[in-house]
Design an enzyme around this catalytic site. Structure first.
Site, PDB file in Angstrom:
ATOM      1  CE1 TYR A 144     -24.475 -52.348  49.450  1.00  0.00           C
ATOM      2  CE2 TYR A 144     -23.441 -53.157  51.434  1.00  0.00           C
ATOM      3  CZ  TYR A 144     -23.945 -52.120  50.691  1.00  0.00           C
ATOM      4  OH  TYR A 144     -23.902 -50.844  51.191  1.00  0.00           O
ATOM      5  CE  LYS A 193     -37.112 -47.414  57.869  1.00  0.00           C
ATOM      6  NZ  LYS A 193     -37.288 -46.119  58.529  1.00  0.00           N
ATOM      7  CG  ASP A 225     -35.351 -43.890  60.338  1.00  0.00           C
ATOM      8  OD1 ASP A 225     -35.106 -44.829  61.117  1.00  0.00           O
ATOM      9  OD2 ASP A 225     -36.503 -43.633  59.962  1.00  0.00           O
ATOM     10  CG  ASP A 249     -21.227 -49.314  52.937  1.00  0.00           C
ATOM     11  OD1 ASP A 249     -20.235 -48.636  53.232  1.00  0.00           O
ATOM     12  OD2 ASP A 249     -21.518 -49.627  51.760  1.00  0.00           O
ATOM     13  CG  ASP A 253     -18.123 -44.580  54.791  1.00  0.00           C
ATOM     14  OD1 ASP A 253     -17.296 -45.328  55.347  1.00  0.00           O
ATOM     15  OD2 ASP A 253     -18.181 -44.420  53.560  1.00  0.00           O
TER      16      ASP A 253
END
Ligand code: NAD
Length: 361
Positions: A144, A193, A225, A249, A253
């Protein structure tokens, strides 16, 4: 102990659930012999009405003079975003506040109470004993905040986003997550990852180094994942999840829907100096504002988090958490928690909080 609290109720249900969180804090002050000094500040649409801006300097000054910030929520009805008052309200108030105080770590807690497992979208046997998971998400690094490019390369439309981390950013959040794990079930999963991304390889190295200082915490790495899948398949394995900005993020959620109501999820944002803001993870719920039906749990648990993290009042925080559990065990529910069974007592925001206060006493 004497503590100064910046109280920013905001819009929608913010003021009504905040009033209840203050009632709970007053009860703690009385029971444990503390003094809480509240200074109220305007933020969001409420600030716009008075100042024609969403985060006025007066509010920033109030926060600067406080030991912690207790925030409600901001924003108007989602279809009113063309009005100046509500246009980009969230970005201009809460996001601006996070930026002004350099909050680099976010914590969100998902709790499913055993009595409320039927509200969860997960199969009942997966959550039969309840769930209690905290996610630590880094907020100021990753993809970001790196360079973004949108244009053309080799006569083709082309875009790129750069992800960046340095070791200090990772160390800072890792220490807080491990310290928190020590106060809970001592089980931490660091999510990355690392099979592909260089930032994740560094993340994994630094977290492993920090882990050496917390030998009592059982720690493992997990690929993002796999983690997204495990949260649905076997959520009870998680206690503390530690992760970077982008993965946090998405995973937080995913976790936020597991409890079945947005009204139960507290959160906190920390700067590297330890200064923090506490707020419900949900929005201002304008559809139910002013009706005394909002669930106050997220706001009250945000206040409890403030006591524990900012003021080291761990017994006091526990007292609030246990009182909420007792209130639920006693059958009291706000409307969003109703299952339609005969044993439940549907009550309003104020009445639910009154039950919590009685349980604390
Ligand atoms: P929302 O979270 O406000 O509401 C979504 C649904 O959840 C609504 O049906 C609402 O009634 C319900 N809900 C939320 N909190 C509840 C509670 N405590 N008790 C019972 N029910 C509750 O999300 P939205 O409707 O998408 O957004 C409304 C406004 O909130 C928008 O202006 C948005 O920008 C803003 N918002 C603010 C924040 C923040 O202040 N940090 C976060 C998210 C959204």
């Amino acid at each position: 102990m004497k503590k100064k609290i910046a109280v920013l109720p905001g819009d929608g249900i913010g003021p009504e659930v905040m009033a209840q969180a203050i009632n709970v804090l007053d009860c703690i002050a009385q029971k444990f012999g503390h003094e809480f000094i509240y200074t109220h500040g305007l933020v969001g649409g409420a600030a716009y009405d008075e100042y024609k801006e969403h985060l006025p300097q007066d509010t920033i000054d109030i926060c600067n003079n406080a030991d912690a910030i207790l925030f409600g929520s901001v924003g108007g009805p989602v279809n009113a975003h063309t009005e100046e008052k509500w246009n980009n309200c969230e970005a201009k108030s809460i996001l601006a506040l996070r930026k002004a105080f350099n909050f680099n770590i976010n914590l969100r807690k998902t709790e499913i109470y055993p009595e409320l497992t039927a509200l969860s979208p997960l199969k009942p046997d997966l959550v039969k004993n309840g769930l209690n998971i905290v996610v630590f998400r880094e907020l100021l690094g990753d993809i970001y905040f790196g360079e973004h490019y949108l244009g053309e390369r080799n006569s083709l439309r082309f875009a790129s986003d750069v992800a960046e981390y340095n070791e200090e950013q990772i160390k800072s959040i890792a220490h807080l997550a491990f310290k928190t794990a020590l106060t809970r079930n001592k089980n931490l999963v660091s999510v990355d990852k690392a099979n592909v991304l260089a930032t994740s390889k560094l993340w994994r190295q630094v977290v492993a180094e920090v882990a050496l200082q917390y030998p009592d915490v059982k720690y493992q790495d997990m690929l993002v994942d796999n983690c997204a899948m495990q949260i649905i398949k076997n959520p009870a394995q998680f206690d503390v999840i530690l992760t970077s900005n982008l993965f946090g993020d998405i995973l937080s959620d995913e976790l936020s829907v597991l409890s079945g109501s947005l009204g139960m999820m507290p959160s906190a944002s920390f700067s590297s100096s330890g200064f923090a803001l506490y707020e419900p993870a949900g929005g201002s719920a304008p559809d139910i504002a002013g009706e005394n039906i909002a669930n106050p749990i997220a706001q009250i648990l945000s206040a409890a988090m403030m006591l524990g993290y900012s003021f080291a009042m761990h017994e006091e925080a526990k007292c609030i958490e246990e009182a909420i559990k007792t209130t639920i065990i006693n059958g009291y529910r706000t409307q969003d928690l109703a299952l339609g069974v005969a044993s439940e007592k549907i009550v309003g925001t104020k009445e639910f909080t009154q039950q919590v206060i009685e349980a604390m006493q």
